[in-house]
Write a protein that holds these residues in place. Structure first.
Motif, PDB file in Angstrom:
ATOM      1  N   THR A 385     165.179  49.078  88.495  1.00 15.23           N
ATOM      2  CA  THR A 385     163.968  48.883  88.393  1.00 15.23           C
ATOM      3  C   THR A 385     163.117  48.813  89.687  1.00 15.23           C
ATOM      4  OG1 THR A 385     164.047  48.104  86.053  1.00 15.23           O
ATOM      5  CG2 THR A 385     161.969  47.782  87.012  1.00 15.23           C
ATOM      6  N   ALA A 386     162.375  49.764  90.024  1.00 12.43           N
ATOM      7  CA  ALA A 386     161.692  49.656  91.313  1.00 12.43           C
ATOM      8  C   ALA A 386     160.091  49.873  91.341  1.00 12.43           C
ATOM      9  CB  ALA A 386     162.284  50.751  92.366  1.00 12.43           C
ATOM     10  N   LYS A 387     159.469  48.607  91.078  1.00 15.15           N
ATOM     11  CA  LYS A 387     158.132  48.640  91.205  1.00 15.15           C
ATOM     12  C   LYS A 387     157.381  48.879  92.410  1.00 15.15           C
ATOM     13  CE  LYS A 387     154.017  45.757  89.315  1.00 15.15           C
ATOM     14  NZ  LYS A 387     153.952  44.572  88.688  1.00 15.15           N
ATOM     15  N   VAL A 391     160.095  50.184  98.301  1.00 17.26           N
ATOM     16  CA  VAL A 391     161.469  50.113  97.851  1.00 17.26           C
ATOM     17  C   VAL A 391     162.230  51.136  97.128  1.00 17.26           C
ATOM     18  CG1 VAL A 391     163.028  48.686  96.208  1.00 17.26           C
ATOM     19  CG2 VAL A 391     161.366  47.335  97.646  1.00 17.26           C
ATOM     20  N   ARG A 392     161.210  51.960  96.285  1.00 15.59           N
ATOM     21  CA  ARG A 392     161.650  52.983  95.374  1.00 15.59           C
ATOM     22  C   ARG A 392     162.060  54.000  96.488  1.00 15.59           C
ATOM     23  NH1 ARG A 392     157.915  52.565  92.414  1.00 15.59           N
ATOM     24  NH2 ARG A 392     156.358  54.498  93.137  1.00 15.59           N
ATOM     25  N   LYS A 393     161.337  54.173  97.517  1.00 14.43           N
ATOM     26  CA  LYS A 393     161.580  55.325  98.394  1.00 14.43           C
ATOM     27  C   LYS A 393     162.951  55.155  99.037  1.00 14.43           C
ATOM     28  CE  LYS A 393     156.839  56.783  99.237  1.00 14.43           C
ATOM     29  NZ  LYS A 393     155.529  57.077 100.070  1.00 14.43           N
ATOM     30  N   ASP A 394     162.942  53.765  99.640  1.00 15.26           N
ATOM     31  CA  ASP A 394     164.263  53.176 100.234  1.00 15.26           C
ATOM     32  C   ASP A 394     165.408  53.689  99.407  1.00 15.26           C
ATOM     33  OD1 ASP A 394     165.542  52.330 102.378  1.00 15.26           O
ATOM     34  OD2 ASP A 394     165.642  50.375 101.639  1.00 15.26           O
ATOM     35  N   PRO A 405     173.739  61.735  92.576  1.00 17.79           N
ATOM     36  CA  PRO A 405     172.552  62.387  91.772  1.00 17.79           C
ATOM     37  C   PRO A 405     171.379  61.390  91.136  1.00 17.79           C
ATOM     38  CG  PRO A 405     174.326  62.457  90.447  1.00 17.79           C
ATOM     39  CD  PRO A 405     174.798  61.961  91.989  1.00 17.79           C
ATOM     40  N   TYR A 406     170.373  61.722  90.963  1.00 20.29           N
ATOM     41  CA  TYR A 406     169.267  60.815  90.573  1.00 20.29           C
ATOM     42  C   TYR A 406     168.152  61.251  90.135  1.00 20.29           C
ATOM     43  CZ  TYR A 406     166.157  61.850  94.391  1.00 20.29           C
ATOM     44  OH  TYR A 406     165.203  62.529  95.030  1.00 20.29           O
ATOM     45  N   SER A 407     167.441  60.432  89.176  1.00 14.58           N
ATOM     46  CA  SER A 407     166.038  61.010  88.659  1.00 14.58           C
ATOM     47  C   SER A 407     164.994  59.780  88.554  1.00 14.58           C
ATOM     48  CB  SER A 407     166.300  61.632  87.189  1.00 14.58           C
ATOM     49  OG  SER A 407     166.820  60.737  86.476  1.00 14.58           O
ATOM     50  N   ILE A 408     163.835  59.932  88.396  1.00 12.75           N
ATOM     51  CA  ILE A 408     163.066  58.947  88.055  1.00 12.75           C
ATOM     52  C   ILE A 408     162.613  58.697  86.690  1.00 12.75           C
ATOM     53  CG2 ILE A 408     160.941  57.893  88.971  1.00 12.75           C
ATOM     54  CD1 ILE A 408     163.022  58.044  91.149  1.00 12.75           C
ATOM     55  N   LEU A 409     162.641  57.674  86.072  1.00 13.08           N
ATOM     56  CA  LEU A 409     162.297  57.388  84.784  1.00 13.08           C
ATOM     57  C   LEU A 409     160.886  56.741  84.616  1.00 13.08           C
ATOM     58  CD1 LEU A 409     162.901  57.677  81.692  1.00 13.08           C
ATOM     59  CD2 LEU A 409     164.099  55.504  82.085  1.00 13.08           C
ATOM     60  N   LEU A 410     159.838  57.276  84.097  1.00 19.00           N
ATOM     61  CA  LEU A 410     158.843  56.818  84.089  1.00 19.00           C
ATOM     62  C   LEU A 410     158.135  56.674  82.595  1.00 19.00           C
ATOM     63  CD1 LEU A 410     156.702  58.960  86.581  1.00 19.00           C
ATOM     64  CD2 LEU A 410     157.553  56.796  87.045  1.00 19.00           C
ATOM     65  N   LYS A 411     157.924  55.368  82.279  1.00 19.66           N
ATOM     66  CA  LYS A 411     157.385  54.976  80.788  1.00 19.66           C
ATOM     67  C   LYS A 411     155.909  54.216  81.070  1.00 19.66           C
ATOM     68  CE  LYS A 411     161.670  54.812  78.271  1.00 19.66           C
ATOM     69  NZ  LYS A 411     162.644  53.905  77.558  1.00 19.66           N
ATOM     70  N   GLU A 412     155.151  54.388  80.047  1.00 24.11           N
ATOM     71  CA  GLU A 412     153.860  53.686  80.352  1.00 24.11           C
ATOM     72  C   GLU A 412     153.983  52.367  79.965  1.00 24.11           C
ATOM     73  OE1 GLU A 412     149.270  54.341  78.027  1.00 24.11           O
ATOM     74  OE2 GLU A 412     150.964  55.715  77.640  1.00 24.11           O
ATOM     75  N   GLY A 413     153.390  51.873  80.951  1.00 27.51           N
ATOM     76  CA  GLY A 413     153.201  50.257  80.800  1.00 27.51           C
ATOM     77  C   GLY A 413     154.536  49.565  81.629  1.00 27.51           C
ATOM     78  N   GLN A 417     161.991  53.389  86.986  1.00 26.05           N
ATOM     79  CA  GLN A 417     163.266  53.067  87.108  1.00 26.05           C
ATOM     80  C   GLN A 417     163.928  54.107  87.877  1.00 26.05           C
ATOM     81  OE1 GLN A 417     165.410  52.368  83.335  1.00 26.05           O
ATOM     82  NE2 GLN A 417     164.490  50.305  83.357  1.00 26.05           N
ATOM     83  N   VAL A 418     164.806  54.114  88.779  1.00 26.24           N
ATOM     84  CA  VAL A 418     165.605  55.164  89.513  1.00 26.24           C
ATOM     85  C   VAL A 418     166.989  55.093  88.666  1.00 26.24           C
ATOM     86  CG1 VAL A 418     166.804  55.905  91.609  1.00 26.24           C
ATOM     87  CG2 VAL A 418     164.520  54.633  91.654  1.00 26.24           C
ATOM     88  N   VAL A 419     167.321  56.384  88.114  1.00 25.88           N
ATOM     89  CA  VAL A 419     168.279  56.571  87.319  1.00 25.88           C
ATOM     90  C   VAL A 419     169.382  57.211  88.366  1.00 25.88           C
ATOM     91  CG1 VAL A 419     169.425  57.713  85.249  1.00 25.88           C
ATOM     92  CG2 VAL A 419     167.148  56.805  85.438  1.00 25.88           C
ATOM     93  N   ILE A 420     170.609  56.446  88.243  1.00 26.51           N
ATOM     94  CA  ILE A 420     171.737  57.166  89.291  1.00 26.51           C
ATOM     95  C   ILE A 420     172.675  57.808  88.069  1.00 26.51           C
ATOM     96  CG2 ILE A 420     173.406  56.664  91.104  1.00 26.51           C
ATOM     97  CD1 ILE A 420     171.798  54.200  91.531  1.00 26.51           C
ATOM     98  N   GLY A 421     172.604  59.039  88.062  1.00 30.90           N
ATOM     99  CA  GLY A 421     173.495  59.688  87.283  1.00 30.90           C
ATOM    100  C   GLY A 421     174.950  59.895  87.478  1.00 30.90           C
TER     101      GLY A 421
END
Length: 606
Positions: A385-387, A391-394, A405-413, A417-421
């Motif tokens: 979790t990277a609010k 930090v998220r960019k780092d 590999p990674y992706s960004i998970l966005l949920k309203e409210g 989250q940075v997902v490391i697959g």
């Protein structure tokens, strides 16, 4: 003296009894035998400490000490130190004089020695010096003990790690037994094991552990907490170092009061990390076996198809052509040749690879720190979790440099989250670095004290950027780290102490917050130690902004004695306990070591 005669025992020795001092005593028992590694010095007569039966005993050398052993038919074997240093014992023997009976007796021999007190006709010792016999029987000081969940920083075979004393004691051979009255236990003699001990110069130094002791216990356990947030659990009779009248003394835990001053660590010796890389083929043996067939070793040199075909069938030809084999094949045969430095690991059909020889780089350590602060496991990946956008960019930059590999998970409210697959990285974090699941259980990697310095710095940077905070007031400035994991805060405290940085700990009870399910532990750093930390690690912009203009700070307000501080007791709790308890004997004339959060306690010696 009335001798009731002797009778042959069914156990192979002659047993007699006699009356003295208003009671009946027995005489006779089995002759103890020497064991491997022991050398006989002499035979003698001794007493059972429980029933005072006269027993044959042997005096022998083992582990550069002189010991005495006797066996009471009713109360079992007793083994004790006869002389603490074998060299000094043999040196003293040079002054042993030939004995002869005394010329003038003062009492008649009414019973066997030592039941006739005074100079009787049996007496064979010249009166030259006062002989004072010292014994630990009076307070059973050899039975100091700690419950198994107490942790201790050890150096085993040159590797520094923080482990529970139960984990340290498990899997060892306990060949030696001790018994005093109704209390009995056993001990093991470890090899290449050291702990931190406080020496006469006030320094915490690595000291050899001579014995690991354990016994069954049912009774009270005292939890003692100090002003700096340190805590230790001990049995009532365990001795703890107390600072009184500018002197150190040992006091039983049950006699310690609120306001007493203990010693706790201020700094510990720096650990120069040698853990620059690790062999994942070796380290992954700890993962669940169902993964052995899913992980493949790529870029192997050759496969002995003829021998392997008998075990694995036609698929060996595919492995040879593709230059890979399942990990389980390497664990079960010797028919695969490979160069560790050139091989990679992959999980199932995933396209990304991780080198077999995984280097402990600052980038990898930084990712570990962010995961510990705000990450969690799922069944197939890692998520952080990277609010904070910086930090998220780092984190993303770090993942790119590691080729993950990674992706960004966005949920309203909710915070992004940075997902490391990478299921393979998930296995490494969980089973190699041994980072547990769920926030209250989080710990630093088991190998963290052996990380290279640049990796330690990167790890600390991401920890404080992830879950760290800065408190700035008119007269106060500090940086802190909060977690529901008490173990994580302890790990961090020791890691900082190894870098010469002192930290305090504060526990916030869950009872103070109706929504809290766990106690919260806050570690904070102030004064000159804050300056050290800020100059050491790379903090995010928001932290730097609050710390802007940081100048020379004064020392923290603590009374230091060498590498320790005088730490006041603020609370004592007593609870019932049943289970194994443990202790150590260390090779230090002051008989002490650092345990749990860094509190100095006395060691066991027997």
């Amino acid at each position: 003296m009335k001798n009731e005669g002797g009778k042959a025992s069914s156990k192979g020795f002659v047993e007699r009894s006699f009356n003295a001092l208003g009671r009946t005593f027995k005489l006779g028992g089995p002759i103890p035998e020497l064991r491997e590694g022991e050398e006989l010095v002499r035979k003698t007569i001794s007493l059972c400490p429980t029933c005072c039966r006269l027993l044959p005993a042997i005096i022998f050398e083992r582990d550069e000490k002189i010991w005495i052993r006797k066996i009471c038919p009713e109360h079992g074997e007793v083994e004790e130190i006869y002389w603490g240093d074998a060299k000094l014992f043999y040196k003293a023997l040079r002054y042993e004089a030939k004995t002869k009976p005394i010329k003038v007796k003062y009492v008649d021999a009414k019973a066997p020695c030592p039941f006739t007190c005074g100079l009787c006709p049996y007496h064979m010792t010249y009166t030259a010096l006062a002989n004072i016999v010292l014994t630990n029987r009076c307070d059973l000081s050899c039975w100091y003990c700690l419950p198994g969940d107490q942790e201790i920083l050890v150096k085993e075979n040159g590797v520094v790690k923080l482990v529970s004393i139960e984990e340290l004691a498990s899997g060892r051979k306990y060949s030696y037994r001790v018994k005093v009255g109704d209390i009995e236990g056993e001990y093991s003699i470890p090899e290449n094991l050291e702990v931190l001990s406080y020496n006469s110069q006030g320094r915490l130094v690595w000291t050899r552990v001579r014995k690991i002791f354990r016994r069954k216990y049912k009774g009270k356990i005292y939890t003692i907490r100090t002003k700096s947030g340190k805590e230790v659990k001990v049995t009532p009779e365990h001795r703890i170092l107390v600072y009184e009248g500018r002197q150190l003394m040992k006091k039983r835990a049950e006699n310690i009061s609120i306001g007493n001053k203990l010693l706790s660590m201020f700094k510990i010796p720096e650990v120069k990390g040698s853990f620059n890389s690790m062999d994942l083929i070796k380290e992954l043996r700890n993962i669940p076996e169902n993964y052995y067939g899913k992980i493949y070793v790529h870029n192997i040199n050759s496969v002995k198809t003829h021998e392997m075909k008998k075990h694995f069938g036609e698929k060996v030809y595919l492995w040879k052509s593709k230059k890979y084999v399942p990990l389980k094949v390497l664990y079960s045969t010797n028919y695969v040749q490979y160069n560790q430095q050139l091989c990679y690991l992959g999980l199932d059909a995933a396209t990304y690879r991780i080198p077999v020889v995984l280097k402990i780089t600052p980038e990898l350590a930084k990712l570990v720190g962010y995961f510990i602060s705000d990450g969690h496991y799922t069944n197939k990946d890692l998520r952080i979790t990277a609010k904070d956008e910086e930090v998220r960019k780092d984190i993303i930059t770090t993942l790119k440099s590691l080729g993950l590999p990674y992706s960004i998970l966005l949920k309203e409210g909710k915070a992004p989250q940075v997902v490391i697959g990478s299921r393979l990285l998930r296995l490494i974090f969980k089973y190699v670095f041994k980072i547990p699941e769920k926030a209250p259980n989080k710990r630093l990697p088991k190998q963290v004290f052996e990380f290279p310095l640049d990796a330690k710095i990167a790890l600390l940077s991401s920890l404080f950027n992830g879950d760290g905070y800065v408190i700035k007031g008119k007269r106060h400035l500090s940086i802190g780290y909060a977690s529901t994991s008490k173990g994580l805060i302890r790990d961090l405290s020791y890691l900082l102490a190894s870098l010469g940085i002192f930290s305090r700990i504060r526990r916030v009870s869950k009872d103070k917050n109706k929504l809290a399910r766990h106690d919260l532990y806050k570690l904070y750093i102030a004064g000159k130690d804050l300056v050290k930390l800020v100059n050491l690690i790379d903090l995010k912009t928001s932290h730097k902004r609050k710390l802007h203009g940081l100048n020379a700070r004064r020392e923290v307000r603590v009374d230091k004695i060498g590498d320790c501080i005088v730490d006041e007791v603020i609370s004592i709790q007593v609870e019932e306990y049943e289970g194994l308890v443990y202790d150590l004997e260390v090779e230090n004339p002051n008989h002490n070591f650092i345990v749990n959060d860094g509190i100095l306690v006395s060691n066991c010696f027997f």
